[in-house]
Design a protein around this motif. Sequence first.
Motif, mmCIF file in Angstrom:
data_model
loop_
_atom_site.group_PDB
_atom_site.id
_atom_site.type_symbol
_atom_site.label_atom_id
_atom_site.label_comp_id
_atom_site.label_asym_id
_atom_site.label_seq_id
_atom_site.Cartn_x
_atom_site.Cartn_y
_atom_site.Cartn_z
ATOM 1 N N GLY A 62 -0.772 91.664 21.877
ATOM 2 C CA GLY A 62 0.240 90.310 21.365
ATOM 3 C C GLY A 62 0.476 89.759 22.548
ATOM 4 N N ASP A 63 1.304 89.259 22.500
ATOM 5 C CA ASP A 63 2.546 88.497 23.293
ATOM 6 C C ASP A 63 2.824 89.456 24.069
ATOM 7 N N GLU A 64 2.572 89.581 25.221
ATOM 8 C CA GLU A 64 3.216 90.262 26.280
ATOM 9 C C GLU A 64 4.346 90.309 25.915
ATOM 10 N N GLU A 65 4.474 89.078 26.339
ATOM 11 C CA GLU A 65 6.982 88.193 26.836
ATOM 12 C C GLU A 65 7.391 88.822 25.365
ATOM 13 N N MET A 66 6.748 88.937 24.634
ATOM 14 C CA MET A 66 7.694 88.679 23.259
ATOM 15 C C MET A 66 7.457 90.437 23.054
ATOM 16 N N GLU A 67 6.636 91.332 22.985
ATOM 17 C CA GLU A 67 7.339 93.364 23.235
ATOM 18 C C GLU A 67 7.582 92.805 24.571
ATOM 19 N N GLU A 68 8.077 92.705 25.693
ATOM 20 C CA GLU A 68 9.241 92.848 26.268
ATOM 21 C C GLU A 68 10.266 92.400 26.457
ATOM 22 N N GLU A 69 10.157 91.049 25.069
ATOM 23 C CA GLU A 69 11.848 90.970 24.651
ATOM 24 C C GLU A 69 12.092 91.550 23.616
ATOM 25 N N PHE A 70 11.967 92.277 22.700
ATOM 26 C CA PHE A 70 11.850 92.893 22.089
ATOM 27 C C PHE A 70 12.409 94.387 23.286
ATOM 28 N N ARG A 71 11.549 94.867 23.625
ATOM 29 C CA ARG A 71 11.971 95.940 23.905
ATOM 30 C C ARG A 71 13.335 96.378 24.728
ATOM 31 N N LYS A 72 13.633 94.829 25.364
ATOM 32 C CA LYS A 72 14.603 94.084 26.353
ATOM 33 C C LYS A 72 15.547 94.485 25.273
ATOM 34 N N LYS A 73 15.641 94.087 24.419
ATOM 35 C CA LYS A 73 16.755 94.258 23.488
ATOM 36 C C LYS A 73 17.492 95.168 22.865
ATOM 37 N N PRO A 74 19.132 95.482 23.261
ATOM 38 C CA PRO A 74 19.776 96.505 22.407
ATOM 39 C C PRO A 74 20.129 96.498 21.464
ATOM 40 N N ASN A 75 19.322 96.464 20.638
ATOM 41 C CA ASN A 75 19.885 96.964 19.218
ATOM 42 C C ASN A 75 20.353 97.473 19.228
ATOM 43 N N PRO A 76 21.823 97.298 18.520
ATOM 44 C CA PRO A 76 23.084 98.291 18.478
ATOM 45 C C PRO A 76 22.812 99.809 17.813
ATOM 46 N N GLY A 77 21.935 100.114 17.316
ATOM 47 C CA GLY A 77 21.929 101.370 16.223
ATOM 48 C C GLY A 77 20.543 101.933 17.290
ATOM 49 N N ASN A 78 19.924 103.232 16.232
ATOM 50 C CA ASN A 78 19.098 104.299 16.317
ATOM 51 C C ASN A 78 17.624 103.143 15.340
ATOM 52 N N GLU A 79 16.167 103.490 15.866
ATOM 53 C CA GLU A 79 15.109 103.030 15.094
ATOM 54 C C GLU A 79 15.756 102.954 13.618
ATOM 55 N N PRO A 80 15.318 101.598 12.187
ATOM 56 C CA PRO A 80 14.300 101.113 12.935
ATOM 57 C C PRO A 80 15.501 99.951 13.460
ATOM 58 N N CYS A 81 14.731 98.862 14.060
ATOM 59 C CA CYS A 81 14.851 97.457 14.188
ATOM 60 C C CYS A 81 15.446 96.250 14.127
ATOM 61 N N PHE A 82 16.663 95.838 13.599
ATOM 62 C CA PHE A 82 16.297 94.719 12.889
ATOM 63 C C PHE A 82 17.189 93.395 14.026
ATOM 64 N N LYS A 83 16.774 92.627 13.553
ATOM 65 C CA LYS A 83 17.219 90.733 14.226
ATOM 66 C C LYS A 83 17.783 89.897 13.033
ATOM 67 N N VAL A 84 18.532 88.712 13.071
ATOM 68 C CA VAL A 84 18.893 87.690 12.246
ATOM 69 C C VAL A 84 18.393 86.958 12.482
ATOM 70 N N ILE A 85 17.320 86.358 11.536
ATOM 71 C CA ILE A 85 16.640 84.546 11.839
ATOM 72 C C ILE A 85 17.302 83.948 11.178
ATOM 73 N N VAL A 86 17.051 82.293 11.620
ATOM 74 C CA VAL A 86 17.900 81.466 10.376
ATOM 75 C C VAL A 86 16.525 81.073 9.238
ATOM 76 N N THR A 87 16.799 81.131 8.063
ATOM 77 C CA THR A 87 16.078 81.162 7.422
ATOM 78 C C THR A 87 16.063 79.422 6.747
ATOM 79 N N ASN A 88 17.093 79.065 6.712
ATOM 80 C CA ASN A 88 16.999 77.756 6.372
ATOM 81 C C ASN A 88 15.979 76.635 6.372
#
Length: 627
Positions: A62-88
């Motif tokens: 996969g995209d190594e940069e994307m993987e690194e980015e996900f790993r760096k994201k400090p998701n506030p809680g435990n797993e599972p991880c969530f994020k909010v995206i623009v869907t409009n």
Amino acid sequence: MSGDGEEDLSAFVALHGAALRASRVPACYWESLCRKLRGEVFDAGDYFGIMQVEEVDEEEEGDEEMEEEFRKKPNPGNEPCFKVIVTNENGLQASNPNSIFLIDHAWTYRVEHARQQLLHVPGLLHRMTNLMGIDFHGEIPDEGSIEQVLQEMWKYNQTYQLSQGTAEEKVPVWYIMDEFGSRIQHSDQPSFATAPLFYMPQQIAYTVLWPLRDLETGDEVTRDYAYGETDRLIRKCVLLPWVPTEVLDVNCFTPEPSDEHYQAILAENKEKLPIAINPPVYDKDKVFKVFTDIQQVLNNLTHPRFVFTDNEGEADILYNFSHFKDYRRLSEERPEVMLNQFPCENLLTVKDCLASISRRAGGPDGPRWLPRTFNLQTELPQFISYFQQRDRRGEDNHWICKPWNLARSLDTHITNSLNNIIRHRESSPKVVCKYIENPVLFHREDVGMVKFDIRYIVLLRSIKPLKLYIYDVFWLRFSNRAFSLDDLDDYEKHFTVMNYAPGVTLKQVHCEEFIPLFEKQYPEYPWTTVQANIFKTFAELFQVASAKPAPLGICDYPSSRAIYAIDLMLKWDTSRDGKRIMQPQILEVNFNPDCDRACKYHPTFFNDVFSTLFLDETESCPVTCIV
């Protein structure tokens, strides 16, 4: 915009403009925000979606940069991880005046009520465990799940404070945004900003969300969890609840602040220092006119050499409840008028200043008579380093968070959670003090071994020369439950201030009754020895408080006198020669203390205070000169 709409907007801005400007909400959104608040329009769902982030399988390419980015994201809680995206499908334009959104709050509370609410509010624990990714299966709240929520909530908590109301109503409010708001992740380059807004007409708080740039479909919605912090080290410290890290390389030594720090405090307090005056001389049988707004003084001062006046301009003594500011004018126009305050006495009565000046009496850890204290606004990295070092050494790490300038244990919290302490910094200016884990306890027959503290009234007659008296009667306050280092939010176990809590038992023991009981429980520690050590501590405190000229120390103003209450505890310590000793620990110094109990049990209390401070007559007064 219609005439009615313009009126609505101007009324909205009149009520909320200051808050919006302070939160830097762009004015182009205000009209739309007004409309959405009035109509309770929650339209974020039309523009955004919550996406679950799967863990990237190591074997997948996969995209190594994307993987690194996900790993760096400090998701506030435990797993599972969530994020909010623009869907409009049209994305989102920052210039569109409708691009501002309301986020509802899932839980709003004050810290001291959190456990009880999780226990008793239907569905609350279930919602919080779901939101935080904590396993909870069942209908009945259990202690383990509640404890986990109380730990994890500091990754989700936001805070605001009401600017008006009683001291109790001004205690910071904490809240957790709904599932949408709580899923918005951190970024150092955020795409959105958020701010709490208390909507006056409904008396409800919302969080408002607005874009910082144009976004396309699929772009992530992020915010800066350390918004407003620019210093790299402070940002690292503030983000520690989400991005665990060590700051052990930071020196935890906290020297006394610079002279400029004290100058800034003086300017902030708007206090004007007096000019030099000669000590006033009065006829030895003069009757003094007293102007006061303190009811306890009006009701209890009966000494024949003091009479009350309603005319402040003709008073010889100003005995005010509120802080006096313009000493310069008083010293220039009426230098002979005495008053019950000293310029710069806030160096004693405000908790961060008390810690600063006390460092003059001790080494790197401060004096032995003050619990190790850090100012969370200015000494956060040093505190975290000290906490982590103690943690590594396996030492006790219970701390007590206190606001700089509130009494009666308001907004005061005991914790051993570093995340909790770091987040408390956001609510109001606070110090964090080492919690006394080994206090000297007192045996209550009805309860067992409880914490207690002691209040002494001290009378400061002058700074140069330093003249300090102690009122011979002291007051005791007791916890209502046996002490142990657990149940840290159990007020009646860990606190002693019971006279302001409704429906709570107030144990009263007079000092004359207390001394023999204490000596029976601790026969190797005669009270005269313990008290001599307490008085030595007070003398040292006032010596360091007056060691430097104002505004670095209490100002030497010959017409000033003052009464303070010092609250202290005793803790077990080891002397330099290895003996087990009771070490006094100063908790706080109070300006204009509540003297209700003093007047009730000692009707001559204010006669004695006024004789000592204003007449220099102490022979028949129950006071002891300690300096």
